[in-house]
Design a protein around this motif. Sequence first.
Motif, PDB file in Angstrom:
ATOM      1  N   VAL A  72       1.066  -1.191   0.056  1.00  0.00           N
ATOM      2  CA  VAL A  72       0.167   0.165  -0.041  1.00  0.00           C
ATOM      3  C   VAL A  72       0.807   1.257   0.062  1.00  0.00           C
ATOM      4  CG1 VAL A  72      -1.895   1.325   1.072  1.00  0.00           C
ATOM      5  CG2 VAL A  72      -1.755  -1.161   1.269  1.00  0.00           C
ATOM      6  N   PHE A  73       0.581   2.057  -1.150  1.00  0.00           N
ATOM      7  CA  PHE A  73       1.480   3.199  -1.143  1.00  0.00           C
ATOM      8  C   PHE A  73       0.770   4.560  -1.329  1.00  0.00           C
ATOM      9  CE2 PHE A  73       3.874   0.269  -4.487  1.00  0.00           C
ATOM     10  CZ  PHE A  73       4.159  -0.510  -3.426  1.00  0.00           C
ATOM     11  N   PRO A  74       0.574   5.202  -0.105  1.00  0.00           N
ATOM     12  CA  PRO A  74      -0.453   6.213   0.108  1.00  0.00           C
ATOM     13  C   PRO A  74       0.267   7.314  -0.988  1.00  0.00           C
ATOM     14  CG  PRO A  74       0.197   5.314   2.421  1.00  0.00           C
ATOM     15  CD  PRO A  74       1.136   4.699   1.204  1.00  0.00           C
ATOM     16  N   THR A  75      -0.808   7.763  -1.554  1.00  0.00           N
ATOM     17  CA  THR A  75      -0.644   8.956  -2.534  1.00  0.00           C
ATOM     18  C   THR A  75      -0.653  10.408  -1.778  1.00  0.00           C
ATOM     19  OG1 THR A  75      -1.623   7.688  -4.033  1.00  0.00           O
ATOM     20  CG2 THR A  75      -1.325   9.979  -4.585  1.00  0.00           C
ATOM     21  N   VAL A  76       0.670  10.872  -1.828  1.00  0.00           N
ATOM     22  CA  VAL A  76       1.001  12.284  -1.282  1.00  0.00           C
ATOM     23  C   VAL A  76       1.216  13.253  -2.192  1.00  0.00           C
ATOM     24  CG1 VAL A  76       2.058  10.933   0.807  1.00  0.00           C
ATOM     25  CG2 VAL A  76       3.430  11.544  -1.074  1.00  0.00           C
ATOM     26  N   TRP A  77       1.353  14.668  -1.420  1.00  0.00           N
ATOM     27  CA  TRP A  77       1.613  15.727  -2.282  1.00  0.00           C
ATOM     28  C   TRP A  77       2.285  16.611  -1.918  1.00  0.00           C
ATOM     29  CZ3 TRP A  77      -2.516  14.152   0.394  1.00  0.00           C
ATOM     30  CH2 TRP A  77      -2.896  14.539   1.741  1.00  0.00           C
ATOM     31  N   TRP A 127       4.749  17.309   3.876  1.00  0.00           N
ATOM     32  CA  TRP A 127       4.226  17.061   5.196  1.00  0.00           C
ATOM     33  C   TRP A 127       3.353  15.825   4.990  1.00  0.00           C
ATOM     34  CZ3 TRP A 127      -1.456  17.350   5.251  1.00  0.00           C
ATOM     35  CH2 TRP A 127      -1.823  17.145   6.792  1.00  0.00           C
ATOM     36  N   SER A 128       2.410  15.624   4.119  1.00  0.00           N
ATOM     37  CA  SER A 128       1.920  14.376   3.876  1.00  0.00           C
ATOM     38  C   SER A 128       2.652  13.214   3.793  1.00  0.00           C
ATOM     39  CB  SER A 128       0.948  14.702   2.584  1.00  0.00           C
ATOM     40  OG  SER A 128       1.643  14.805   1.588  1.00  0.00           O
ATOM     41  N   ALA A 129       3.833  13.577   3.109  1.00  0.00           N
ATOM     42  CA  ALA A 129       4.670  12.215   3.088  1.00  0.00           C
ATOM     43  C   ALA A 129       5.291  11.933   4.325  1.00  0.00           C
ATOM     44  CB  ALA A 129       5.842  12.585   2.017  1.00  0.00           C
ATOM     45  N   GLY A 130       5.592  12.982   5.110  1.00  0.00           N
ATOM     46  CA  GLY A 130       5.920  12.446   6.676  1.00  0.00           C
ATOM     47  C   GLY A 130       5.007  11.921   7.390  1.00  0.00           C
ATOM     48  N   LEU A 131       3.573  12.200   7.034  1.00  0.00           N
ATOM     49  CA  LEU A 131       2.751  11.577   7.838  1.00  0.00           C
ATOM     50  C   LEU A 131       2.516  10.225   7.455  1.00  0.00           C
ATOM     51  CD1 LEU A 131      -0.673  13.991   7.868  1.00  0.00           C
ATOM     52  CD2 LEU A 131       0.894  13.369   9.797  1.00  0.00           C
ATOM     53  N   GLU A 182       5.736   8.061   8.930  1.00  0.00           N
ATOM     54  CA  GLU A 182       5.381   8.086  10.204  1.00  0.00           C
ATOM     55  C   GLU A 182       4.523   6.877  10.619  1.00  0.00           C
ATOM     56  OE1 GLU A 182       4.466  11.822  11.857  1.00  0.00           O
ATOM     57  OE2 GLU A 182       6.539  12.618  11.439  1.00  0.00           O
ATOM     58  N   GLY A 183       3.140   6.894   9.713  1.00  0.00           N
ATOM     59  CA  GLY A 183       2.302   6.013   9.973  1.00  0.00           C
ATOM     60  C   GLY A 183       2.810   4.258   9.712  1.00  0.00           C
ATOM     61  N   GLY A 184       4.048   4.210   8.930  1.00  0.00           N
ATOM     62  CA  GLY A 184       4.594   2.783   8.916  1.00  0.00           C
ATOM     63  C   GLY A 184       4.617   2.420   7.451  1.00  0.00           C
ATOM     64  N   PHE A 185       4.304   3.239   6.538  1.00  0.00           N
ATOM     65  CA  PHE A 185       4.247   2.967   5.192  1.00  0.00           C
ATOM     66  C   PHE A 185       5.657   3.033   4.485  1.00  0.00           C
ATOM     67  CE2 PHE A 185      -0.117   3.730   6.025  1.00  0.00           C
ATOM     68  CZ  PHE A 185      -0.498   2.950   5.498  1.00  0.00           C
ATOM     69  N   ALA A 186       5.975   1.705   3.617  1.00  0.00           N
ATOM     70  CA  ALA A 186       7.425   1.557   3.211  1.00  0.00           C
ATOM     71  C   ALA A 186       7.537   2.038   1.908  1.00  0.00           C
ATOM     72  CB  ALA A 186       7.668   0.234   3.095  1.00  0.00           C
ATOM     73  N   ALA A 187       6.539   2.810   1.206  1.00  0.00           N
ATOM     74  CA  ALA A 187       6.811   3.320  -0.180  1.00  0.00           C
ATOM     75  C   ALA A 187       5.425   4.351  -0.283  1.00  0.00           C
ATOM     76  CB  ALA A 187       7.065   2.529  -1.334  1.00  0.00           C
ATOM     77  N   ARG A 244       8.081  19.614  -6.411  1.00  0.00           N
ATOM     78  CA  ARG A 244       7.396  18.859  -5.207  1.00  0.00           C
ATOM     79  C   ARG A 244       8.197  17.632  -5.014  1.00  0.00           C
ATOM     80  NH1 ARG A 244       4.978  22.140  -2.366  1.00  0.00           N
ATOM     81  NH2 ARG A 244       2.919  22.036  -2.376  1.00  0.00           N
ATOM     82  N   VAL A 245       8.533  16.691  -5.997  1.00  0.00           N
ATOM     83  CA  VAL A 245       9.324  15.446  -5.971  1.00  0.00           C
ATOM     84  C   VAL A 245      10.551  15.660  -4.960  1.00  0.00           C
ATOM     85  CG1 VAL A 245      10.209  13.440  -6.942  1.00  0.00           C
ATOM     86  CG2 VAL A 245       8.218  14.512  -7.902  1.00  0.00           C
ATOM     87  N   ARG A 246      11.280  16.861  -5.249  1.00  0.00           N
ATOM     88  CA  ARG A 246      12.590  17.004  -4.501  1.00  0.00           C
ATOM     89  C   ARG A 246      12.152  17.307  -3.298  1.00  0.00           C
ATOM     90  NH1 ARG A 246      13.427  19.828  -9.451  1.00  0.00           N
ATOM     91  NH2 ARG A 246      14.973  18.862 -10.759  1.00  0.00           N
ATOM     92  N   GLN A 247      11.187  18.130  -2.893  1.00  0.00           N
ATOM     93  CA  GLN A 247      11.007  18.403  -1.538  1.00  0.00           C
ATOM     94  C   GLN A 247      10.587  17.280  -0.658  1.00  0.00           C
ATOM     95  OE1 GLN A 247       7.639  21.226  -2.160  1.00  0.00           O
ATOM     96  NE2 GLN A 247       8.862  23.072  -2.567  1.00  0.00           N
ATOM     97  N   ILE A 248       9.807  16.271  -1.404  1.00  0.00           N
ATOM     98  CA  ILE A 248       9.286  14.972  -0.716  1.00  0.00           C
ATOM     99  C   ILE A 248      10.499  14.056  -0.265  1.00  0.00           C
ATOM    100  CG2 ILE A 248       8.047  12.969  -0.854  1.00  0.00           C
ATOM    101  CD1 ILE A 248       5.931  14.762  -2.506  1.00  0.00           C
ATOM    102  N   SER A 249      11.279  14.007  -1.469  1.00  0.00           N
ATOM    103  CA  SER A 249      12.664  12.844  -1.448  1.00  0.00           C
ATOM    104  C   SER A 249      13.461  13.470  -0.377  1.00  0.00           C
ATOM    105  CB  SER A 249      13.141  12.833  -2.839  1.00  0.00           C
ATOM    106  OG  SER A 249      13.844  13.794  -3.112  1.00  0.00           O
ATOM    107  N   GLY A 250      13.369  14.786  -0.187  1.00  0.00           N
ATOM    108  CA  GLY A 250      14.428  15.446   0.770  1.00  0.00           C
ATOM    109  C   GLY A 250      14.062  15.248   2.176  1.00  0.00           C
ATOM    110  N   ALA A 251      12.580  14.864   2.450  1.00  0.00           N
ATOM    111  CA  ALA A 251      11.936  15.000   3.719  1.00  0.00           C
ATOM    112  C   ALA A 251      11.932  13.509   4.127  1.00  0.00           C
ATOM    113  CB  ALA A 251      10.659  15.490   3.659  1.00  0.00           C
ATOM    114  N   VAL A 252      11.692  12.477   3.194  1.00  0.00           N
ATOM    115  CA  VAL A 252      11.514  11.067   3.677  1.00  0.00           C
ATOM    116  C   VAL A 252      12.416  10.368   2.944  1.00  0.00           C
ATOM    117  CG1 VAL A 252       9.094  11.585   4.279  1.00  0.00           C
ATOM    118  CG2 VAL A 252       9.950  10.449   2.120  1.00  0.00           C
TER     119      VAL A 252
END
Length: 252
Positions: free
Chosen positions: A24-29, A32-36, A39-44, A72-80
């Motif tokens: 299960v790969f939650p769809t983020v934007w 912040w949403s990626a971090g959530l 933190e919820g335990g999702f691996a991708a 946006r992708v760079r911001q997310i990859s830099g955070a998680v």
Amino acid sequence: MATRDLATSAQALLDLHRPGDPGVFPTVWDAWSAGLAVEGGFAALTIGSHPVADSIGRADNEGMTFDELLTRVRQISGAVDVPLSVDIESGYGETPERLIEGLLDAGAVGLNIEDTVHSEGGRLREATEHADLVGALRQAADGAGVPLVVNARTDVFLKQVGEEADRVDLAISRLRLCADAGARSLYPVGFHSDDVQRRLTAELPLPVNAIGNPAQGSRAHFAELGVGRVSFGPLWQMNLAERATELLTDWR
């Protein structure tokens, strides 16, 4: 991220595609949403075009540019620090080489590519045309030394192409061509009955991506249907928006 690390991450993403035991790969934007999600335990994670576009005030269906998406992708990859797959819609009019180069440079190791061409009036690519694009993306990724996970999507259900009785066969035939061209997972996007979903997972040769609503259903149900991968599209963002509206109602 070095090519070797990207390759390891891409393989980790692929390994999570398990028919009957879906990743299960939650769809983020955003970060912040990626971090959530992490933190919820999702691996991708998946990064969805619709929620990203909403988050920056653009319209879905390529209302933003590829460069705006990459920011946006760079911001997310830099955070998680988990594998990321990016919805690149129909490709933003970019070459396969540019798409792969941009994604890898931004830290992504997977992509969704759909067969609706938004820049050309929303036409549906011909089956072989879409498969050829999948093949070109596969070749570009392999040339970069990264086994990037290409998730080939068809919109025949969303666009209600042809007769309803023929639609499952049409989707299967189109996606089999994409599998032959080098896709690693297949996405007949839409909300399907259990019988249709079982046919898709039984008759397609690669793990099947299903769209889930985090407010309804369950991973266990998709597992029973043979699904290999679950993402949320814009639905997690929409559910959070509804909850936020409820929270703010008494403060108006």
